[in-house]
Scaffold this motif. Sequence first.
Motif, PDB file in Angstrom:
ATOM      1  N   PHE A  29      36.172  30.145 -23.223  1.00 34.02           N
ATOM      2  CA  PHE A  29      37.667  30.015 -23.906  1.00 34.02           C
ATOM      3  C   PHE A  29      38.212  29.731 -25.284  1.00 34.02           C
ATOM      4  CE2 PHE A  29      39.407  25.435 -23.465  1.00 34.02           C
ATOM      5  CZ  PHE A  29      38.358  24.525 -23.126  1.00 34.02           C
ATOM      6  N   HIS A  30      39.048  30.721 -25.488  1.00 39.46           N
ATOM      7  CA  HIS A  30      40.069  30.723 -26.684  1.00 39.46           C
ATOM      8  C   HIS A  30      41.349  30.792 -27.029  1.00 39.46           C
ATOM      9  CE1 HIS A  30      40.865  33.960 -30.149  1.00 39.46           C
ATOM     10  NE2 HIS A  30      40.250  32.979 -30.945  1.00 39.46           N
ATOM     11  N   PHE A  31      41.155  29.672 -27.599  1.00 40.19           N
ATOM     12  CA  PHE A  31      42.317  28.802 -28.008  1.00 40.19           C
ATOM     13  C   PHE A  31      42.610  28.546 -29.354  1.00 40.19           C
ATOM     14  CE2 PHE A  31      40.632  24.213 -28.684  1.00 40.19           C
ATOM     15  CZ  PHE A  31      39.629  24.159 -28.663  1.00 40.19           C
ATOM     16  N   ARG A  32      43.677  28.135 -29.532  1.00 40.89           N
ATOM     17  CA  ARG A  32      44.655  27.840 -30.674  1.00 40.89           C
ATOM     18  C   ARG A  32      44.081  26.159 -31.406  1.00 40.89           C
ATOM     19  NH1 ARG A  32      49.196  30.964 -31.144  1.00 40.89           N
ATOM     20  NH2 ARG A  32      47.611  31.887 -31.986  1.00 40.89           N
ATOM     21  N   VAL A  33      44.140  25.104 -31.834  1.00 41.30           N
ATOM     22  CA  VAL A  33      44.673  23.660 -31.790  1.00 41.30           C
ATOM     23  C   VAL A  33      45.540  24.000 -33.037  1.00 41.30           C
ATOM     24  CG1 VAL A  33      42.240  22.897 -32.032  1.00 41.30           C
ATOM     25  CG2 VAL A  33      44.014  21.524 -31.537  1.00 41.30           C
ATOM     26  N   VAL A  34      46.443  23.330 -33.590  1.00 44.42           N
ATOM     27  CA  VAL A  34      47.203  23.518 -34.302  1.00 44.42           C
ATOM     28  C   VAL A  34      47.545  21.656 -34.850  1.00 44.42           C
ATOM     29  CG1 VAL A  34      49.348  23.477 -36.062  1.00 44.42           C
ATOM     30  CG2 VAL A  34      48.058  25.624 -34.195  1.00 44.42           C
ATOM     31  N   THR A  35      46.874  20.851 -35.609  1.00 47.35           N
ATOM     32  CA  THR A  35      46.925  19.425 -35.964  1.00 47.35           C
ATOM     33  C   THR A  35      47.859  19.954 -37.201  1.00 47.35           C
ATOM     34  OG1 THR A  35      44.640  19.587 -35.087  1.00 47.35           O
ATOM     35  CG2 THR A  35      44.954  17.278 -37.033  1.00 47.35           C
ATOM     36  N   ASP A  36      48.518  18.034 -36.947  1.00 48.48           N
ATOM     37  CA  ASP A  36      49.424  18.200 -37.744  1.00 48.48           C
ATOM     38  C   ASP A  36      48.718  16.659 -38.429  1.00 48.48           C
ATOM     39  OD1 ASP A  36      52.414  17.370 -39.801  1.00 48.48           O
ATOM     40  OD2 ASP A  36      52.563  17.511 -38.165  1.00 48.48           O
ATOM     41  N   THR A  37      48.347  16.427 -40.289  1.00 52.94           N
ATOM     42  CA  THR A  37      47.888  15.471 -40.213  1.00 52.94           C
ATOM     43  C   THR A  37      48.897  14.246 -40.962  1.00 52.94           C
ATOM     44  OG1 THR A  37      47.476  16.308 -42.617  1.00 52.94           O
ATOM     45  CG2 THR A  37      45.468  16.550 -40.574  1.00 52.94           C
ATOM     46  N   GLY A  38      50.233  15.130 -41.285  1.00 49.64           N
ATOM     47  CA  GLY A  38      51.343  14.301 -41.834  1.00 49.64           C
ATOM     48  C   GLY A  38      50.844  14.730 -43.607  1.00 49.64           C
ATOM     49  N   GLU A  39      50.392  15.371 -43.780  1.00 48.68           N
ATOM     50  CA  GLU A  39      50.062  16.136 -44.896  1.00 48.68           C
ATOM     51  C   GLU A  39      49.425  17.448 -45.489  1.00 48.68           C
ATOM     52  OE1 GLU A  39      47.218  13.835 -46.932  1.00 48.68           O
ATOM     53  OE2 GLU A  39      48.465  11.934 -47.422  1.00 48.68           O
ATOM     54  N   GLN A  40      49.296  17.430 -44.479  1.00 46.80           N
ATOM     55  CA  GLN A  40      49.200  19.376 -43.904  1.00 46.80           C
ATOM     56  C   GLN A  40      48.544  20.253 -42.474  1.00 46.80           C
ATOM     57  OE1 GLN A  40      45.162  20.195 -46.560  1.00 46.80           O
ATOM     58  NE2 GLN A  40      43.917  19.057 -44.967  1.00 46.80           N
ATOM     59  N   THR A  41      48.684  20.749 -42.233  1.00 49.72           N
ATOM     60  CA  THR A  41      48.613  21.712 -40.977  1.00 49.72           C
ATOM     61  C   THR A  41      47.203  22.053 -40.999  1.00 49.72           C
ATOM     62  OG1 THR A  41      50.993  21.452 -40.779  1.00 49.72           O
ATOM     63  CG2 THR A  41      49.424  23.144 -39.332  1.00 49.72           C
ATOM     64  N   ILE A  42      47.118  22.111 -39.955  1.00 50.98           N
ATOM     65  CA  ILE A  42      44.980  22.669 -39.836  1.00 50.98           C
ATOM     66  C   ILE A  42      45.370  23.746 -38.387  1.00 50.98           C
ATOM     67  CG2 ILE A  42      42.434  22.949 -39.694  1.00 50.98           C
ATOM     68  CD1 ILE A  42      43.307  19.531 -41.065  1.00 50.98           C
ATOM     69  N   THR A  43      44.575  24.835 -38.503  1.00 50.49           N
ATOM     70  CA  THR A  43      44.553  25.611 -37.045  1.00 50.49           C
ATOM     71  C   THR A  43      42.875  26.064 -37.148  1.00 50.49           C
ATOM     72  OG1 THR A  43      47.007  26.366 -38.078  1.00 50.49           O
ATOM     73  CG2 THR A  43      45.856  27.393 -36.052  1.00 50.49           C
ATOM     74  N   ILE A  44      42.807  25.773 -35.959  1.00 50.38           N
ATOM     75  CA  ILE A  44      41.614  26.649 -35.773  1.00 50.38           C
ATOM     76  C   ILE A  44      41.806  26.976 -34.667  1.00 50.38           C
ATOM     77  CG2 ILE A  44      39.017  26.031 -35.465  1.00 50.38           C
ATOM     78  CD1 ILE A  44      39.790  23.192 -36.545  1.00 50.38           C
ATOM     79  N   GLU A  45      40.783  28.494 -33.797  1.00 55.41           N
ATOM     80  CA  GLU A  45      40.968  28.766 -32.324  1.00 55.41           C
ATOM     81  C   GLU A  45      39.700  29.168 -32.353  1.00 55.41           C
ATOM     82  OE1 GLU A  45      43.333  32.308 -33.326  1.00 55.41           O
ATOM     83  OE2 GLU A  45      44.649  31.782 -34.127  1.00 55.41           O
ATOM     84  N   PRO A  46      38.706  27.891 -31.562  1.00 54.64           N
ATOM     85  CA  PRO A  46      37.748  28.179 -31.538  1.00 54.64           C
ATOM     86  C   PRO A  46      37.478  29.063 -30.412  1.00 54.64           C
ATOM     87  CG  PRO A  46      38.344  26.258 -30.961  1.00 54.64           C
ATOM     88  CD  PRO A  46      39.335  26.695 -31.536  1.00 54.64           C
ATOM     89  N   ILE A  47      36.002  29.547 -29.633  1.00 54.82           N
ATOM     90  CA  ILE A  47      36.092  29.279 -28.320  1.00 54.82           C
ATOM     91  C   ILE A  47      35.092  28.841 -27.615  1.00 54.82           C
ATOM     92  CG2 ILE A  47      34.257  31.174 -26.126  1.00 54.82           C
ATOM     93  CD1 ILE A  47      35.059  33.361 -28.564  1.00 54.82           C
ATOM     94  N   ASP A  48      35.460  27.477 -27.340  1.00 57.09           N
ATOM     95  CA  ASP A  48      34.592  26.855 -26.387  1.00 57.09           C
ATOM     96  C   ASP A  48      33.928  27.000 -25.139  1.00 57.09           C
ATOM     97  OD1 ASP A  48      35.902  25.083 -27.835  1.00 57.09           O
ATOM     98  OD2 ASP A  48      36.362  23.888 -26.652  1.00 57.09           O
ATOM     99  N   VAL A  49      32.821  26.840 -24.763  1.00 60.89           N
ATOM    100  CA  VAL A  49      31.914  27.094 -23.514  1.00 60.89           C
ATOM    101  C   VAL A  49      32.339  25.552 -22.959  1.00 60.89           C
ATOM    102  CG1 VAL A  49      29.729  28.452 -21.900  1.00 60.89           C
ATOM    103  CG2 VAL A  49      31.041  29.072 -24.145  1.00 60.89           C
TER     104      VAL A  49
END
Lengths: 125, 125
Positions: B81-101
């Motif tokens: 599955f291909h998904f998006r995870v957006v992480t808000d660290t409080g200081e910055q926003t990190i977006t990653i869209e991995p493919i997990d198996v």
Amino acid sequence: MTLDNSDRIRETVTRYLDLIANGTSADVAALYAPDATLEDPVGTEPKHGREAIEKFYAALDAVRNTTELLTIRVSGNTAAFHFRVVTDTGEQTITIEPIDVMTFDDQARITSMRAIWSPTDMVVA
Amino acid sequence: MTLDNSDRIRETVTRYLDLIANGTSADVAALYAPDATLEDPVGTEPKHGREAIEKFYAALDAVRNTTELLTIRVSGNTAAFHFRVVTDTGEQTITIEPIDVMTFDDQARITSMRAIWSPTDMVVA
């Protein structure tokens, strides 16, 4: 080094999809390492070796395919990619959008391929 | 039977993404079988067992995540599955869209997870 290999892996995937559309089963099999394995779809009996792999792709030679890469991720010696393959059998058009997972050797030859899709993902028109 | 298991696998993936966003590391680890393995990203040293897996997810407990499933394919006991995870660290926003198996046991617990992405796929804002 890691980056270079990632680029070469992406090149092999691009060539793979190009050959699924425009090549022969022998052309596609030549992208695989001699002792590679293929499991398509995952859960079916894996094929071992280039000869069995070429035979698997033999159906290609009787139909017209177009392919499109939708998403690719590469990590270490592994690529996962979501793509569309549209097969024109002359009588109907079959669209499948699998996610394939491939591993590669140092020459970016495919050492294993696992295709994750199910018949419910097929669209026949 | 195959269809049922496929539905349960999809449910586990949905719950996984929900817990990445709204759960604790212990909640996420509980979706794994006791002797599961995790390799994230692929090419790094795999973690073995639920305790090591819970520790891997501990970073979750300090940040705010949102997740979105983009594409999923299920075949046999395997999901990609291909998904998006957006992480808000409080200081910055990190977006990653991995493919997990992931692979699953008969109870649709995760027996292995391999995440295919690379730092070049990260978007930091």
